[in-house]
Motif scaffolding. Structure first.
Motif, PDB file in Angstrom:
ATOM      1  N   ILE A   8       5.255   1.273  24.547  1.00  0.00           N
ATOM      2  CA  ILE A   8       6.541   1.360  23.837  1.00  0.00           C
ATOM      3  C   ILE A   8       7.380   0.138  24.176  1.00  0.00           C
ATOM      4  O   ILE A   8       7.530  -0.220  25.356  1.00  0.00           O
ATOM      5  CB  ILE A   8       7.303   2.647  24.215  1.00  0.00           C
ATOM      6  N   GLU A   9       7.949  -0.498  23.155  1.00  0.00           N
ATOM      7  CA  GLU A   9       8.769  -1.696  23.326  1.00  0.00           C
ATOM      8  C   GLU A   9      10.131  -1.475  22.652  1.00  0.00           C
ATOM      9  O   GLU A   9      10.202  -1.216  21.453  1.00  0.00           O
ATOM     10  CB  GLU A   9       8.048  -2.897  22.717  1.00  0.00           C
ATOM     11  N   ALA A  19       5.791   0.729  18.917  1.00  0.00           N
ATOM     12  CA  ALA A  19       4.814   1.450  19.745  1.00  0.00           C
ATOM     13  C   ALA A  19       3.421   1.112  19.251  1.00  0.00           C
ATOM     14  O   ALA A  19       3.226   0.745  18.086  1.00  0.00           O
ATOM     15  CB  ALA A  19       5.048   2.957  19.698  1.00  0.00           C
ATOM     16  N   GLU A  56      -0.420   0.874  15.318  1.00  0.00           N
ATOM     17  CA  GLU A  56       0.891   0.435  15.797  1.00  0.00           C
ATOM     18  C   GLU A  56       1.926   0.603  14.697  1.00  0.00           C
ATOM     19  O   GLU A  56       1.614   0.564  13.503  1.00  0.00           O
ATOM     20  CB  GLU A  56       0.845  -1.022  16.268  1.00  0.00           C
ATOM     21  N   GLY A  70       4.589  -3.282  20.288  1.00  0.00           N
ATOM     22  CA  GLY A  70       4.087  -2.341  21.276  1.00  0.00           C
ATOM     23  C   GLY A  70       2.703  -2.673  21.791  1.00  0.00           C
ATOM     24  O   GLY A  70       2.329  -2.262  22.899  1.00  0.00           O
TER      25      GLY A  70
END
Length: 368
Positions: free
Chosen positions: A14-15, A23, A38, A319
């Motif tokens: 997770i970003e 993600a 993604e 992500g």
């Protein structure tokens, strides 16, 4: 250090460090990483009226979107939570409100499933991102260029990074975005300025090339940004003028980075066997700029370096790079505790940051 020989690992990354809620599910095995699925939810509409990212709005948007993005990512990947071996999330650096959203989501999933949580340095994700799509052996020379960071690093392996030089004020991406705002090009500024530059004459406006008269790899872009402001005020901002300033600005960035990269290549080569072909990697959002990529590819041919860069979709925040960094750490038996805190600033080379800090203009201290 290469990948440890372990059974296949499936990691959800997770970003949320800036204005993308992203993600990805990634599988790491003996053949390397494979991105199974993604999702990236951008916040262009939320920030467009402000001409830049507003931290409070970004954090709120992450909180609203993160669960849905994770759910959609799992569906796109064809896996369930029970199939995931660990949950990785950006823990810094970045806008701390957004970082906390992604980190707490990963921690909650970890607690609910009993699977490990791995906190990831956002910059490490970028540093490793070229390895998502091609084989790039350690060590390699990295130019990390993004909205908040601009630095040269020698990447020796996971958690082994040596800072060679850095911006002493603004990052390249910040200079792009703020120059685009001055020129009325909208948000996000970097891509908009690149499009305008394609229609302009890069010799039309004389702009500085900061620090080219000094040895070493430190860079500065605040003065260049100011020069763009002055150029915008010197004459009426017709479409032609905007395009010429954009092209001249982009050329100045290109010239500075090519010059400094050549110096970095010569520095790195001294430490390698004469018959080795070292690799040069560009990563980060500004690495998507085609003019810069082309110039650095040409430089690699001149200097005998192999050129590597992630695909454009993995240059910007994503992500997949966080899942990969998390999977590499999990393969070595590493995981993070539930007491891990978000870090708004987190240098990759902590030793250099402590012994030779680079001070920028951040309101709360050193930017870089």
């Amino acid at each position: 250090m290469e990948q440890a020989q372990t059974p296949p690992l499936t990691v959800l990354g997770i970003e949320t460090s800036c204005d993308e809620t992203a993600a990805a599910v990634l599988r790491l095995d003996a053949n390397g990483p494979t991105v199974l699925g993604e999702v990236v939810a951008s916040q262009f509409d939320e920030h467009r009226d402000y001409g830049g990212v507003v931290p409070e709005i970004a954090a709120r948007a992450h909180a609203e979107k993160c669960d849905d993005v994770v759910r959609e990512t799992l569906k796109a990947s064809g896996v369930s939570l029970s199939d995931v071996d660990g949950f990785a999330a950006t823990t810094g650096p970045g806008l701390v409100g957004g970082v906390m959203v992604g980190m707490m989501t990963a921690k909650a999933l970890s607690i609910a499933t009993g699977k490990p949580f791995i906190g990831v340095n956002h910059l490490e994700g970028h540093a490793l991102s070229p390895r998502l799509s091609e084989t790039v052996d350690f060590p390699y020379l990295l130019l990390l260029v993004s909205g908040g960071h601009c630095q040269f690093l020698r990447v020796n392996g996971l958690n082994d990074y040596q800072r060679l030089g850095s911006t002493i004020d603004d990052a390249v991406g910040e200079a792009f975005d703020k120059s685009a705002k001055v020129l009325g090009l909208g948000f996000p500024g970097g891509p908009a300025l690149e499009r305008a530059a394609a229609e302009g004459d890069e010799t039309a406006v004389k702009l500085p090339r900061p620090l080219l008269d000094r040895p070493g790899l430190d860079m500065s872009f605040a003065g260049l940004k100011t020069a763009v402001l002055r150029a915008s005020e010197a004459e009426p901002l017709t479409r032609e003028r905007v395009c010429d300033i954009s092209a001249s600005f982009q050329a100045a960035i290109r010239d500075v980075l090519v010059h400094k990269t050549r110096t970095a290549m010569q520095m790195v080569r001294r430490d390698l066997p004469s018959d080795a072909q070292p690799a040069f990697v560009i990563a980060g959002g500004v690495g998507a700029n085609k003019t810069l990529r082309s110039a650095l590819q040409g430089l690699c041919e001149e200097e005998g370096f192999a050129f590597a860069a992630p695909p454009l979709k993995w240059c910007t925040d994503n992500g997949a790079m966080i899942a990969y960094a998390g999977a590499m750490r999990l393969a070595l038996g590493e995981q993070s505790g539930m007491d891990l805190a978000a870090r708004p600033r987190w240098p990759l080379d902590e030793a250099s940051a402590a012994s030779a800090p680079v001070f920028g203009s951040g309101k709360k201290g050193a930017k870089a």
